[in-house]
Design a protein around this motif. Structure first.
Motif, short mmCIF file in Angstrom:
data_model
loop_
_atom_site.label_atom_id
_atom_site.label_comp_id
_atom_site.label_asym_id
_atom_site.label_seq_id
_atom_site.Cartn_x
_atom_site.Cartn_y
_atom_site.Cartn_z
N LYS A 9 33.15 6.11 43.35
CA LYS A 9 33.25 7.11 42.29
C LYS A 9 31.93 7.33 41.56
O LYS A 9 31.55 8.46 41.29
CB LYS A 9 34.34 6.73 41.30
N SER A 10 31.21 6.27 41.26
CA SER A 10 29.94 6.44 40.55
C SER A 10 28.92 7.22 41.37
O SER A 10 28.16 8.03 40.83
CB SER A 10 29.37 5.08 40.15
N ASP A 13 30.02 10.94 41.31
CA ASP A 13 29.63 11.55 40.03
C ASP A 13 28.13 11.83 39.99
O ASP A 13 27.70 12.89 39.53
CB ASP A 13 30.03 10.64 38.87
N LYS A 16 27.41 14.88 42.22
CA LYS A 16 27.86 16.12 41.58
C LYS A 16 26.92 16.55 40.46
O LYS A 16 26.67 17.73 40.27
CB LYS A 16 29.28 15.96 41.04
N GLU A 17 26.41 15.59 39.70
CA GLU A 17 25.53 15.90 38.58
C GLU A 17 24.12 16.29 39.01
O GLU A 17 23.47 17.09 38.35
CB GLU A 17 25.43 14.70 37.64
N SER A 30 34.44 18.26 47.44
CA SER A 30 35.71 17.72 46.96
C SER A 30 36.73 17.62 48.08
O SER A 30 37.45 16.62 48.20
CB SER A 30 36.26 18.58 45.83
#
Length: 67
Positions: A9-10, A13, A16-17, A30
């Motif tokens: 997950k990290s 994220d 995505k950022e 996704s």
């Protein structure tokens, strides 16, 4: 080989950022994270498989650049 479902997950994220993806690339990212095949992604995104392949290639280049 780059497999999106293998990211934690990290990492997802962070990607995505920082990858500066287009909305289509984010949507594909996704879907691929949910382990949809490229053919299923094309159907879900209402576009051709060749379009999904092009978006996938572009998305992977951006991911590899930031890793």
């Amino acid at each position: 080989m780059l497999r999106i479902p293998d990211f934690v997950k990290s990492e997802i994220d962070f990607i995505k950022e920082n990858a500066n993806m287009t909305p289509r690339e984010e949507q594909l990212f996704s879907l691929r994270n949910k382990e949809y095949s490229l053919e299923e992604c094309a159907e879900y995104m209402n576009c051709s498989i060749s379009t999904v392949n092009r978006v996938n290639k572009s998305m992977k280049k951006k991911i590899l650049r930031i890793l």
